[in-house]
Design a protein around this motif. Sequence first.
Motif, PDB file in Angstrom:
ATOM      1  N   ILE A   1       0.795  -1.150  -0.031  1.00 15.54           N
ATOM      2  CA  ILE A   1       0.146   0.123   0.145  1.00 15.54           C
ATOM      3  C   ILE A   1       0.988   1.233   0.068  1.00 15.54           C
ATOM      4  CG2 ILE A   1      -1.612   1.273   1.273  1.00 15.54           C
ATOM      5  CD1 ILE A   1      -3.030  -1.305   1.935  1.00 15.54           C
ATOM      6  N   GLU A   2       1.890   1.262   0.884  1.00 22.01           N
ATOM      7  CA  GLU A   2       2.839   2.296   0.569  1.00 22.01           C
ATOM      8  C   GLU A   2       3.300   2.619  -0.598  1.00 22.01           C
ATOM      9  OE1 GLU A   2       6.813   4.467   3.085  1.00 22.01           O
ATOM     10  OE2 GLU A   2       6.070   2.521   3.528  1.00 22.01           O
ATOM     11  N   GLU A   3       3.876   1.582  -1.127  1.00 19.84           N
ATOM     12  CA  GLU A   3       4.633   1.722  -2.445  1.00 19.84           C
ATOM     13  C   GLU A   3       3.657   2.211  -3.686  1.00 19.84           C
ATOM     14  OE1 GLU A   3       5.654  -2.038  -5.359  1.00 19.84           O
ATOM     15  OE2 GLU A   3       7.042  -1.802  -3.819  1.00 19.84           O
ATOM     16  N   GLU A   4       2.452   1.499  -3.730  1.00 18.66           N
ATOM     17  CA  GLU A   4       1.495   1.942  -4.441  1.00 18.66           C
ATOM     18  C   GLU A   4       0.639   3.315  -4.472  1.00 18.66           C
ATOM     19  OE1 GLU A   4      -0.441  -0.968  -6.772  1.00 18.66           O
ATOM     20  OE2 GLU A   4       1.282  -2.659  -6.593  1.00 18.66           O
ATOM     21  N   THR A   5       0.423   3.636  -3.165  1.00 14.82           N
ATOM     22  CA  THR A   5      -0.399   4.619  -2.904  1.00 14.82           C
ATOM     23  C   THR A   5       0.263   5.806  -1.842  1.00 14.82           C
ATOM     24  OG1 THR A   5      -1.423   3.928  -0.831  1.00 14.82           O
ATOM     25  CG2 THR A   5      -2.228   3.225  -2.703  1.00 14.82           C
ATOM     26  N   GLY A   6       1.639   5.329  -1.303  1.00 16.70           N
ATOM     27  CA  GLY A   6       2.312   6.507  -0.630  1.00 16.70           C
ATOM     28  C   GLY A   6       1.576   6.749   0.579  1.00 16.70           C
ATOM     29  N   ARG A   7       0.791   5.489   1.158  1.00 15.01           N
ATOM     30  CA  ARG A   7      -0.062   5.796   2.363  1.00 15.01           C
ATOM     31  C   ARG A   7       0.808   4.843   3.449  1.00 15.01           C
ATOM     32  NH1 ARG A   7      -6.271   5.305   1.556  1.00 15.01           N
ATOM     33  NH2 ARG A   7      -6.082   5.705   3.790  1.00 15.01           N
ATOM     34  N   LEU A   8       0.439   5.055   5.028  1.00 13.93           N
ATOM     35  CA  LEU A   8       1.129   4.205   5.762  1.00 13.93           C
ATOM     36  C   LEU A   8      -0.391   3.967   6.717  1.00 13.93           C
ATOM     37  CD1 LEU A   8       4.100   6.069   6.950  1.00 13.93           C
ATOM     38  CD2 LEU A   8       3.897   3.900   5.611  1.00 13.93           C
ATOM     39  N   PRO A   9      -0.520   2.954   7.526  1.00 11.58           N
ATOM     40  CA  PRO A   9      -1.596   2.826   8.212  1.00 11.58           C
ATOM     41  C   PRO A   9      -1.814   3.961   9.430  1.00 11.58           C
ATOM     42  CG  PRO A   9      -0.089   1.100   8.808  1.00 11.58           C
ATOM     43  CD  PRO A   9       0.435   1.710   7.712  1.00 11.58           C
ATOM     44  N   LEU A  10      -3.105   4.555   9.695  1.00 10.33           N
ATOM     45  CA  LEU A  10      -3.286   5.370  10.635  1.00 10.33           C
ATOM     46  C   LEU A  10      -2.891   4.838  12.108  1.00 10.33           C
ATOM     47  CD1 LEU A  10      -6.567   6.564   9.394  1.00 10.33           C
ATOM     48  CD2 LEU A  10      -4.573   7.589   9.118  1.00 10.33           C
ATOM     49  N   ARG A  11      -3.145   3.384  12.113  1.00 12.79           N
ATOM     50  CA  ARG A  11      -3.203   2.698  13.293  1.00 12.79           C
ATOM     51  C   ARG A  11      -2.555   1.198  12.938  1.00 12.79           C
ATOM     52  NH1 ARG A  11      -7.530   1.389  17.588  1.00 12.79           N
ATOM     53  NH2 ARG A  11      -8.155   0.230  15.518  1.00 12.79           N
ATOM     54  N   ARG A  12      -1.799   0.803  14.227  1.00 13.46           N
ATOM     55  CA  ARG A  12      -1.503  -0.685  13.802  1.00 13.46           C
ATOM     56  C   ARG A  12      -1.487  -1.267  15.234  1.00 13.46           C
ATOM     57  NH1 ARG A  12       3.659   1.367  12.453  1.00 13.46           N
ATOM     58  NH2 ARG A  12       3.105   1.428  10.048  1.00 13.46           N
ATOM     59  N   GLU A  13      -1.813  -2.488  15.329  1.00  7.24           N
ATOM     60  CA  GLU A  13      -1.906  -3.264  16.595  1.00  7.24           C
ATOM     61  C   GLU A  13      -1.486  -4.761  16.303  1.00  7.24           C
ATOM     62  OE1 GLU A  13      -2.801  -1.876  19.386  1.00  7.24           O
ATOM     63  OE2 GLU A  13      -3.494   0.126  18.474  1.00  7.24           O
ATOM     64  N   GLY A  14      -0.886  -5.315  17.482  1.00  7.35           N
ATOM     65  CA  GLY A  14      -0.603  -6.720  17.404  1.00  7.35           C
ATOM     66  C   GLY A  14       0.440  -7.134  16.854  1.00  7.35           C
ATOM     67  N   GLN A  15       1.267  -6.335  16.256  1.00  9.95           N
ATOM     68  CA  GLN A  15       2.643  -6.857  15.299  1.00  9.95           C
ATOM     69  C   GLN A  15       3.571  -7.679  16.509  1.00  9.95           C
ATOM     70  OE1 GLN A  15       3.453  -3.465  12.733  1.00  9.95           O
ATOM     71  NE2 GLN A  15       3.603  -4.968  11.146  1.00  9.95           N
ATOM     72  N   ALA A  16       3.611  -7.081  17.644  1.00  8.01           N
ATOM     73  CA  ALA A  16       4.616  -7.672  18.421  1.00  8.01           C
ATOM     74  C   ALA A  16       4.267  -9.319  18.797  1.00  8.01           C
ATOM     75  CB  ALA A  16       4.586  -6.925  19.640  1.00  8.01           C
ATOM     76  N   GLU A  17       3.060  -9.272  19.034  1.00  6.80           N
ATOM     77  CA  GLU A  17       2.457 -10.745  19.596  1.00  6.80           C
ATOM     78  C   GLU A  17       2.536 -11.717  18.034  1.00  6.80           C
ATOM     79  OE1 GLU A  17       0.901  -7.994  20.023  1.00  6.80           O
ATOM     80  OE2 GLU A  17       1.342  -7.569  21.934  1.00  6.80           O
ATOM     81  N   GLY A  18       1.972 -11.035  17.139  1.00  3.22           N
ATOM     82  CA  GLY A  18       1.850 -11.874  15.680  1.00  3.22           C
ATOM     83  C   GLY A  18       0.810 -12.747  15.980  1.00  3.22           C
ATOM     84  N   ARG A  19      -0.250 -12.545  16.759  1.00  3.11           N
ATOM     85  CA  ARG A  19      -1.527 -13.598  16.334  1.00  3.11           C
ATOM     86  C   ARG A  19      -2.492 -12.874  15.835  1.00  3.11           C
ATOM     87  NH1 ARG A  19      -0.374 -18.082  18.590  1.00  3.11           N
ATOM     88  NH2 ARG A  19      -2.351 -18.908  18.962  1.00  3.11           N
ATOM     89  N   TRP A  20      -2.653 -11.510  16.008  1.00  2.00           N
ATOM     90  CA  TRP A  20      -3.790 -10.735  15.296  1.00  2.00           C
ATOM     91  C   TRP A  20      -3.274  -9.452  14.985  1.00  2.00           C
ATOM     92  CZ3 TRP A  20      -9.352  -9.888  17.725  1.00  2.00           C
ATOM     93  CH2 TRP A  20     -10.223  -9.219  16.788  1.00  2.00           C
ATOM     94  N   VAL A  21      -2.909  -9.228  13.811  1.00  5.02           N
ATOM     95  CA  VAL A  21      -2.380  -7.974  13.715  1.00  5.02           C
ATOM     96  C   VAL A  21      -3.613  -7.000  12.895  1.00  5.02           C
ATOM     97  CG1 VAL A  21      -0.694  -6.662  12.199  1.00  5.02           C
ATOM     98  CG2 VAL A  21      -0.168  -8.579  13.195  1.00  5.02           C
TER      99      VAL A  21
END
Length: 133
Positions: free
Chosen positions: A70-90
């Motif tokens: 999405i960043e590559e094709e639209t230049g956008r980043l997520p407004l919010r991101r959750e759960g990446q550290a745990e990796g069970r629900w991102v």
Amino acid sequence: MAEAPAAGRPDPASAALARLAAEACDDRKAVDIRLIRVDEVSTLADWFVICSGLSDVQVRAIARSVEERIEEETGRLPLRREGQAEGRWVLLDYGELIVHVLMPQEREYYDLESFWGHGQQERYLGSAQATSS
């Protein structure tokens, strides 16, 4: 200024963003990719993309793939991101699109597809399914 889509018709830009996210999920071999249009039943977003990864490493790789694409094709980043550290629900929140990447146990337990069952749902047929049909 862009004109708002007519009532009952999805915003083509948000639909394209959802499809782009689904493609990025497919790139990392996500399982059971679903697109759910929720614009008529919720103010949270226009679309949800829900998929599974079979390990915490794969869940994080799928989420990273979505972010990068999405960043590559639209230049956008997520407004919010959750759960990446745990990796069970991102969860990646782009405003009009929310991407959920879950381990199978979490996906079964929370059953987002049923919770949002009143939204229009479609199964994303990725490269592997499209070639085997």
